[in-house]
Motif scaffolding. Structure first.
Motif, PDB file in Angstrom:
ATOM      1  N   GLY A  63       0.811  -1.217   0.000  1.00 51.52           N
ATOM      2  CA  GLY A  63       0.000   0.000   0.000  1.00 51.52           C
ATOM      3  C   GLY A  63       0.842   1.263   0.000  1.00 51.52           C
ATOM      4  N   ARG A  64       1.996   1.200   0.631  1.00 52.58           N
ATOM      5  CA  ARG A  64       2.862   2.379   0.678  1.00 52.58           C
ATOM      6  C   ARG A  64       3.446   2.714  -0.700  1.00 52.58           C
ATOM      7  N   LEU A  65       3.448   1.735  -1.599  1.00 53.46           N
ATOM      8  CA  LEU A  65       3.999   1.947  -2.932  1.00 53.46           C
ATOM      9  C   LEU A  65       2.965   2.478  -3.919  1.00 53.46           C
ATOM     10  N   GLU A  66       1.692   2.465  -3.539  1.00 52.57           N
ATOM     11  CA  GLU A  66       0.648   2.808  -4.501  1.00 52.57           C
ATOM     12  C   GLU A  66       0.688   4.253  -4.986  1.00 52.57           C
ATOM     13  N   PRO A  67       0.868   5.262  -4.118  1.00 54.91           N
ATOM     14  CA  PRO A  67       0.880   6.641  -4.634  1.00 54.91           C
ATOM     15  C   PRO A  67       1.949   6.873  -5.701  1.00 54.91           C
ATOM     16  N   ALA A  68       3.148   6.369  -5.463  1.00 50.01           N
ATOM     17  CA  ALA A  68       4.219   6.558  -6.457  1.00 50.01           C
ATOM     18  C   ALA A  68       3.916   5.793  -7.736  1.00 50.01           C
ATOM     19  N   THR A  69       3.315   4.621  -7.614  1.00 52.97           N
ATOM     20  CA  THR A  69       2.950   3.842  -8.800  1.00 52.97           C
ATOM     21  C   THR A  69       1.909   4.584  -9.625  1.00 52.97           C
ATOM     22  N   ARG A  70       0.921   5.153  -8.951  1.00 54.69           N
ATOM     23  CA  ARG A  70      -0.130   5.894  -9.652  1.00 54.69           C
ATOM     24  C   ARG A  70       0.458   7.116 -10.361  1.00 54.69           C
ATOM     25  N   ALA A  71       1.324   7.828  -9.675  1.00 51.79           N
ATOM     26  CA  ALA A  71       1.938   9.015 -10.281  1.00 51.79           C
ATOM     27  C   ALA A  71       2.775   8.622 -11.504  1.00 51.79           C
ATOM     28  N   PHE A  72       3.465   7.499 -11.419  1.00 52.50           N
ATOM     29  CA  PHE A  72       4.282   7.060 -12.546  1.00 52.50           C
ATOM     30  C   PHE A  72       3.407   6.680 -13.739  1.00 52.50           C
ATOM     31  N   CYS A  73       2.282   6.023 -13.491  1.00 53.10           N
ATOM     32  CA  CYS A  73       1.365   5.672 -14.584  1.00 53.10           C
ATOM     33  C   CYS A  73       0.871   6.940 -15.294  1.00 53.10           C
ATOM     34  N   HIS A  74       0.543   7.961 -14.514  1.00 48.15           N
ATOM     35  CA  HIS A  74       0.116   9.230 -15.117  1.00 48.15           C
ATOM     36  C   HIS A  74       1.250   9.829 -15.955  1.00 48.15           C
ATOM     37  N   SER A  75       2.467   9.743 -15.459  1.00 57.82           N
ATOM     38  CA  SER A  75       3.593  10.339 -16.193  1.00 57.82           C
ATOM     39  C   SER A  75       3.833   9.606 -17.514  1.00 57.82           C
ATOM     40  N   LEU A  76       3.621   8.283 -17.526  1.00 60.40           N
ATOM     41  CA  LEU A  76       3.774   7.532 -18.770  1.00 60.40           C
ATOM     42  C   LEU A  76       2.745   7.986 -19.802  1.00 60.40           C
ATOM     43  N   ILE A  77       1.509   8.180 -19.369  1.00 63.99           N
ATOM     44  CA  ILE A  77       0.468   8.627 -20.297  1.00 63.99           C
ATOM     45  C   ILE A  77       0.738  10.058 -20.750  1.00 63.99           C
ATOM     46  N   ASP A  78       1.234  10.881 -19.845  1.00 67.23           N
ATOM     47  CA  ASP A  78       1.643  12.240 -20.251  1.00 67.23           C
ATOM     48  C   ASP A  78       2.672  12.179 -21.370  1.00 67.23           C
ATOM     49  N   GLY A  79       3.534  11.178 -21.326  1.00 66.34           N
ATOM     50  CA  GLY A  79       4.624  11.075 -22.287  1.00 66.34           C
ATOM     51  C   GLY A  79       4.173  10.781 -23.703  1.00 66.34           C
ATOM     52  N   PHE A  80       3.013  10.128 -23.867  1.00 62.37           N
ATOM     53  CA  PHE A  80       2.539   9.883 -25.236  1.00 62.37           C
ATOM     54  C   PHE A  80       1.220  10.596 -25.522  1.00 62.37           C
TER      55      PHE A  80
END
Length: 421
Positions: free
Chosen positions: A137-154
Motif C-alpha cells: 500500500g505504501r507503494l501505490e501513490p508513487a505507482t499511480r503518479a508514474f502511470c500518469h507520467s507515462l500517459i503524459d509522455g505519449f
C-alpha cells in the motif's frame, strides 16, 4: 564482503555449467499430444484451443524435446503436481535444454521459487514482510503518479503501443525502486527478462553467458549496497540472516534475480493482456468506464482468463503417475493458464465474465510456491488499469494482426498498438 560475493558467483557458475544438457528439436508440431513445444509461434499466438483439445483427448501430453517433458492440462492434475513436493522438484522452473545439477536442490538458483522443502519455507519467510498488503500500500501513490507520467509522455498520439510504452515500464519502475536500482537501468531489465524467459531455445553455452550478464549486474548492485547501505530490499537481503548466519551470496543474488525477472514480466504481461481484452471488447471497456467499482472483480477475471505464468518442475524418480510413465529428470510444465480454463473447475471457462463472483483461479500458482508478490502484482495491475481507463476511456486495437505475444512460459503482449481517443 564483496570478495565473498564474487567468489561465490564464480562457484555458482561452475556448478551450473555441470548441469545436464539436451538439444532442442525445434520446428512445427504435428501432434501436440506427443510432441508439444511451448516455444512455437502458434502456441504464443493462441494456446487455448490447443490446451482445450489436449484436455479432451490427451490431458497429459508428452514431448521428447528438451530431453523429455509432460504437459498436464486439467486443473486437478496441475494442482496435484504443484502440491506434491515429494515427487517433483522445483530446482529449475524454466523448461529448457539445460537441467541444473541435482546438487543445487534444495536451494535452487533463484530461491524461494526454485527451492524444495524444508529450505523453501525459510527462504519464503524472509520475503514476506516486503510484500504484505500494508507494505505494498505504501507503494501505490508513487505507482499511480508514474502511470500518469507515462500517459503524459505519449499524450497527443493517435496510436500507442500499450505494451512497450506503458505496461512494461510500470513493474520495471516498481521492482527497480524496491531493490534500489537506478531508474535509468530499465532498458537493461527488459533485456534480462527476454534473455531469461524467451532465450531458452539458445545453445546452453550462450544461455549461460547471457545469464552471466544478469548476475554481473546484480553483483555490481550488491557491491554498491554493501558500500552504501540504504532502506531497500537489496540492503535487506545483504544483511539478512538464516540460522544465525548471513545468507549465502548465491541466495541473495538468486532472490534478486527472481524479483527482477518474475516481478517484471508477469505483471507487464497481465497489464498488457487486460488492455488487449478491453481494446477488442468494447462492451467490457464501456462497462468498466461507467462502473469503476467493478474493476477489482474484472481484474481477477483477466488474471484467470489470461494467466501469464507457466511453471516447470523436474520429476525426482521414475514413476507411474496419473496413467503415464514419467522418468527421473523429465520436465513437467504446470500450465496455470490451462488449469484456469478447465470447464470441470470453472463455469463458462472459455468466456471472460468480468463480473464473475466465484473465481478461485490459479494465476498466482498453487501450493507452497504460490506467488509471494501477489499483493504487489494486484496493486500494479489495478492502478495501471484505473489510470488508463480514467485518462483514455476510449481505445481499440489499431491493427489486430500487429499484436505479438511472448513465447515461452510467461505469455503476454509484446507489441500492442492501440488507437486512442
Amino acid at each position: 564482503m564483496t570478495d565473498r560475493f564474487a567468489k561465490n558467483y564464480a562457484e555458482l557458475r561452475d556448478d551450473q555449467a555441470l548441469g545436464t544438457r539436451n538439444e532442442i528439436v525445434t520446428g512445427p508440431v504435428e501432434d501436440w499430444a506427443t510432441d508439444f513445444s511451448h516455444l512455437e509461434p502458434e502456441w504464443a499466438a493462441d494456446p487455448y484451443p490447443i490446451q482445450d483439445d489436449l484436455r479432451q483427448r490427451c490431458p497429459i501430453a508428452h514431448t521428447d524435446r528438451f530431453g523429455g517433458g509432460w504437459l498436464p492440462t486439467r486443473y486437478e492434475d496441475v494442482a496435484a503436481i504443484a502440491y506434491d513436493t515429494e515427487r517433483f522438484s522445483s530446482r529449475s522452473i524454466i523448461m529448457s535444454n539445460f537441467r541444473p545439477p541435482r546438487e543445487l536442490a534444495p536451494v535452487g538458483g533463484t530461491p524461494p521459487i526454485s527451492s524444495d522443502p524444508p529450505f523453501h519455507q525459510h527462504a519464503r519467510r524472509l520475503l514476506l514482510p516486503a510484500f504484505t498488503k500494508t507494505a505494498v500500500g505504501r507503494l501505490e501513490p508513487a505507482t499511480r503518479a508514474f502511470c500518469h507520467s507515462l500517459i503524459d509522455g505519449f499524450a497527443g498520439q493517435d496510436v500507442v503501443d500499450a505494451a512497450r510504452d506503458y505496461a512494461q515500464h510500470i513493474p520495471m519502475r516498481v521492482i527497480g525502486d524496491m531493490l534500489g536500482f537506478p531508474p535509468e537501468d530499465g532498458p537493461r531489465f527488459r533485456e534480462f527478462v527476454e534473455n531469461t524467459l524467451e532465450g531458452v531455445n539458445l545453445p546452453p553455452e550462450e544461455r549461460i553467458a547471457r545469464m552471466e550478464q544478469l548476475f554481473d549486474y546484480l553483483l555490481e548492485q550488491i557491491r554498491d549496497h554493501v558500500a552504501n547501505p540504504r532502506e531497500d530490499l537489496t540492503t535487506y537481503l545483504v544483511d539478512a540472516e538464516f540460522g544465525g548466519r548471513k545468507l549465502e551470496p548465491s541466495h541473495v543474488a538468486g532472490t534478486m534475480a527472481l524479483l527482477l525477472i518474475a516481478g517484471i514480466d508477469t505483471t507487464w504481461s497481465a497489464i498488457g493482456a487486460s488492455l488487449w481484452h478491453l481494446a477488442k471488447t468494447p462492451a467490457d471497456r464501456e462497462r468498466l468506464v461507467a462502473d469503476p467499482g467493478l474493476l477489482p472483480t474484472a481484474m481477477e477475471e483477466f488474471l484467470r482468463a489470461y494467466a501469464p505464468v507457466t511453471m516447470a518442475r523436474l520429476v525426482k524418480q521414475d514413476m507411474h503417475w496419473a496413467g503415464v510413465d514419467m522418468k527421473a529428470e523429465d520436465w513437467v510444465l504446470l500450465s496455470f493458464p490451462a488449469a484456469n480454463r478447465d470447464p470441470a473447475q470453472f463455469d463458462r471457462a472459455d468466456e471472460v465474465v468480468i463480473d464473475r463472483q466465484v473465481n478461485r483461479h490459479a494465476a498466482f500458482g498453487l501450493g507452497i510456491h504460490r506467488c509471494v508478490g501477489s499483493h504487489l502484482a494486484r496493486m500494479e495491475l489495478r492502478v495501471a488499469l484505473e489510470v488508463w481507463l480514467e485518462r483514455i476511456p476510449a481505445f481499440s486495437l489499431d491493427d489486430p494482426s500487429a499484436v505479438t505475444w511472448a513465447a515461452g512460459q510467461v505469455r503476454g503482449p509484446r507489441t500492442l498498438p492501440l488507437r486512442v481517443g
